[in-house]
Write a protein that holds these residues in place. Structure first.
Motif, PDB file in Angstrom:
ATOM      1  N   SER A   7      -1.044  -8.744 -12.236  1.00  0.00           N
ATOM      2  CA  SER A   7      -0.457  -8.020 -11.110  1.00  0.00           C
ATOM      3  C   SER A   7      -0.878  -6.554 -11.211  1.00  0.00           C
ATOM      4  N   PRO A   8      -0.813  -5.824 -10.106  1.00  0.00           N
ATOM      5  CA  PRO A   8      -1.132  -4.400 -10.169  1.00  0.00           C
ATOM      6  C   PRO A   8      -0.233  -3.630 -11.145  1.00  0.00           C
ATOM      7  N   ALA A   9       1.049  -3.943 -11.174  1.00  0.00           N
ATOM      8  CA  ALA A   9       1.953  -3.253 -12.102  1.00  0.00           C
ATOM      9  C   ALA A   9       1.557  -3.531 -13.552  1.00  0.00           C
ATOM     10  N   GLU A  10       1.201  -4.771 -13.844  1.00  0.00           N
ATOM     11  CA  GLU A  10       0.771  -5.108 -15.204  1.00  0.00           C
ATOM     12  C   GLU A  10      -0.545  -4.409 -15.534  1.00  0.00           C
ATOM     13  N   TYR A  11      -1.439  -4.316 -14.565  1.00  0.00           N
ATOM     14  CA  TYR A  11      -2.705  -3.606 -14.766  1.00  0.00           C
ATOM     15  C   TYR A  11      -2.414  -2.174 -15.237  1.00  0.00           C
ATOM     16  N   ILE A  12      -1.544  -1.487 -14.521  1.00  0.00           N
ATOM     17  CA  ILE A  12      -1.225  -0.102 -14.875  1.00  0.00           C
ATOM     18  C   ILE A  12      -0.564  -0.031 -16.244  1.00  0.00           C
ATOM     19  N   SER A  13       0.299  -0.972 -16.556  1.00  0.00           N
ATOM     20  CA  SER A  13       0.986  -0.952 -17.853  1.00  0.00           C
ATOM     21  C   SER A  13       0.017  -1.135 -19.021  1.00  0.00           C
ATOM     22  N   HIS A  14      -1.139  -1.750 -18.762  1.00  0.00           N
ATOM     23  CA  HIS A  14      -2.140  -1.966 -19.810  1.00  0.00           C
ATOM     24  C   HIS A  14      -3.178  -0.838 -19.883  1.00  0.00           C
ATOM     25  N   ALA A  15      -3.135   0.078 -18.942  1.00  0.00           N
ATOM     26  CA  ALA A  15      -4.037   1.234 -18.971  1.00  0.00           C
ATOM     27  C   ALA A  15      -3.538   2.214 -20.029  1.00  0.00           C
ATOM     28  N   PRO A  16      -4.380   3.165 -20.443  1.00  0.00           N
ATOM     29  CA  PRO A  16      -3.908   4.169 -21.403  1.00  0.00           C
ATOM     30  C   PRO A  16      -2.644   4.866 -20.891  1.00  0.00           C
ATOM     31  N   LEU A  23      -1.819   6.809 -12.176  1.00  0.00           N
ATOM     32  CA  LEU A  23      -2.133   5.524 -11.542  1.00  0.00           C
ATOM     33  C   LEU A  23      -0.982   5.044 -10.656  1.00  0.00           C
ATOM     34  N   ASN A  24       0.240   5.180 -11.139  1.00  0.00           N
ATOM     35  CA  ASN A  24       1.395   4.779 -10.329  1.00  0.00           C
ATOM     36  C   ASN A  24       1.496   5.618  -9.061  1.00  0.00           C
ATOM     37  N   LYS A  25       1.268   6.922  -9.179  1.00  0.00           N
ATOM     38  CA  LYS A  25       1.345   7.793  -8.010  1.00  0.00           C
ATOM     39  C   LYS A  25       0.224   7.470  -7.024  1.00  0.00           C
ATOM     40  N   LEU A  26      -0.988   7.255  -7.509  1.00  0.00           N
ATOM     41  CA  LEU A  26      -2.099   6.890  -6.623  1.00  0.00           C
ATOM     42  C   LEU A  26      -1.828   5.557  -5.931  1.00  0.00           C
ATOM     43  N   ARG A  27      -1.353   4.600  -6.701  1.00  0.00           N
ATOM     44  CA  ARG A  27      -1.042   3.282  -6.118  1.00  0.00           C
ATOM     45  C   ARG A  27      -0.004   3.424  -5.013  1.00  0.00           C
ATOM     46  N   GLN A  28       1.049   4.187  -5.279  1.00  0.00           N
ATOM     47  CA  GLN A  28       2.104   4.338  -4.274  1.00  0.00           C
ATOM     48  C   GLN A  28       1.599   5.071  -3.034  1.00  0.00           C
ATOM     49  N   LEU A  29       0.796   6.095  -3.233  1.00  0.00           N
ATOM     50  CA  LEU A  29       0.237   6.821  -2.079  1.00  0.00           C
ATOM     51  C   LEU A  29      -0.661   5.919  -1.238  1.00  0.00           C
ATOM     52  N   ILE A  30      -1.456   5.103  -1.894  1.00  0.00           N
ATOM     53  CA  ILE A  30      -2.312   4.174  -1.151  1.00  0.00           C
ATOM     54  C   ILE A  30      -1.428   3.188  -0.392  1.00  0.00           C
ATOM     55  N   ARG A  31      -0.462   2.603  -1.068  1.00  0.00           N
ATOM     56  CA  ARG A  31       0.431   1.622  -0.424  1.00  0.00           C
ATOM     57  C   ARG A  31       1.192   2.248   0.751  1.00  0.00           C
ATOM     58  N   ASP A  32       1.606   3.497   0.608  1.00  0.00           N
ATOM     59  CA  ASP A  32       2.357   4.171   1.669  1.00  0.00           C
ATOM     60  C   ASP A  32       1.486   4.524   2.874  1.00  0.00           C
ATOM     61  N   ASN A  33       0.192   4.678   2.661  1.00  0.00           N
ATOM     62  CA  ASN A  33      -0.684   5.191   3.709  1.00  0.00           C
ATOM     63  C   ASN A  33      -1.682   4.194   4.289  1.00  0.00           C
ATOM     64  N   ILE A  34      -1.983   3.154   3.558  1.00  0.00           N
ATOM     65  CA  ILE A  34      -3.002   2.216   4.034  1.00  0.00           C
ATOM     66  C   ILE A  34      -2.472   1.484   5.280  1.00  0.00           C
ATOM     67  N   PRO A  35      -3.285   1.367   6.317  1.00  0.00           N
ATOM     68  CA  PRO A  35      -2.816   0.717   7.545  1.00  0.00           C
ATOM     69  C   PRO A  35      -2.519  -0.773   7.350  1.00  0.00           C
ATOM     70  N   GLU A  36      -1.768  -1.319   8.294  1.00  0.00           N
ATOM     71  CA  GLU A  36      -1.488  -2.753   8.287  1.00  0.00           C
ATOM     72  C   GLU A  36      -2.801  -3.524   8.349  1.00  0.00           C
ATOM     73  N   GLY A  37      -2.774  -4.731   7.798  1.00  0.00           N
ATOM     74  CA  GLY A  37      -3.964  -5.579   7.813  1.00  0.00           C
ATOM     75  C   GLY A  37      -4.650  -5.651   6.465  1.00  0.00           C
ATOM     76  N   PHE A  38      -4.330  -4.710   5.582  1.00  0.00           N
ATOM     77  CA  PHE A  38      -4.861  -4.735   4.219  1.00  0.00           C
ATOM     78  C   PHE A  38      -3.795  -5.322   3.299  1.00  0.00           C
ATOM     79  N   GLU A  39      -4.244  -5.894   2.195  1.00  0.00           N
ATOM     80  CA  GLU A  39      -3.349  -6.520   1.231  1.00  0.00           C
ATOM     81  C   GLU A  39      -3.694  -6.014  -0.164  1.00  0.00           C
TER      82      GLU A  39
END
Length: 152
Positions: A7-16, A23-39
């Motif tokens: 999962s994405p959360a597990e990916y981040i937990s395994h990063a340095p 990484l968490n902040k970038l992920r959240q910003l992308i999730r908050d801003n990416i238009p509908e239609g992307f997964e």
């Protein structure tokens, strides 16, 4: 750097650990801003943002069983990578991003074709990455992708 995760959360937990907050902040910003239609998914060993087969059944032309990739977020050996296919496919978008990066960070972005290398955690232009994620709708990305594929 290959990170095994389911999962994405597990990916981040395994990063340095020093990269977790960024990484968490970038992920959240992308999730908050990416238009509908992307997964959000795991794609190519990274956190991926794709156009799923339910929206674009042909998938990625190189590997049709995979959904159409758009954006990825990764912890690489020496940097955090943001991969954005739009800046590779659209010169105007590339030029906008390069100009905005320089205005906000004070120096030229370290970039490859679609890769933005974020080497210094204290220089990440978080809001700019969010704005970049929002720039292209899934429909616009499909149109741009198909236009560029036909050129090949």
């Amino acid at each position: 750097m290959k990170i095994e995760a389911s999962s994405p959360a597990e990916y981040i937990s395994h990063a340095p650990s020093e990269r977790h907050d960024a990484l968490n902040k970038l992920r959240q910003l992308i999730r908050d801003n990416i238009p509908e239609g992307f997964e959000e998914t795991l794609s190519y060993g990274m956190i991926g943002y794709v156009v799923p087969h339910s929206v674009y059944p042909p998938g990625y032309h190189c590997t049709p069983e995979l959904p159409l990739p758009y954006m990825n977020l990764a912890s690489q050996k020496n940097f955090i990578g943001v991969y954005h296919s739009g800046i590779y496919a659209d010169k105007d978008l590339h030029d906008w991003f390069s100009s905005e990066y320089k205005k906000r960070v004070g120096k030229k972005a370290d970039m490859g074709k679609s890769c933005i290398r974020l080497k210094k955690l204290d220089e990440i232009p978080f809001e700019l990455i969010g704005e970049l994620a929002a720039k292209i709708s899934a429909k616009e990305w499909i149109e741009l992708y198909e236009k560029n594929i036909r050129k090949e």
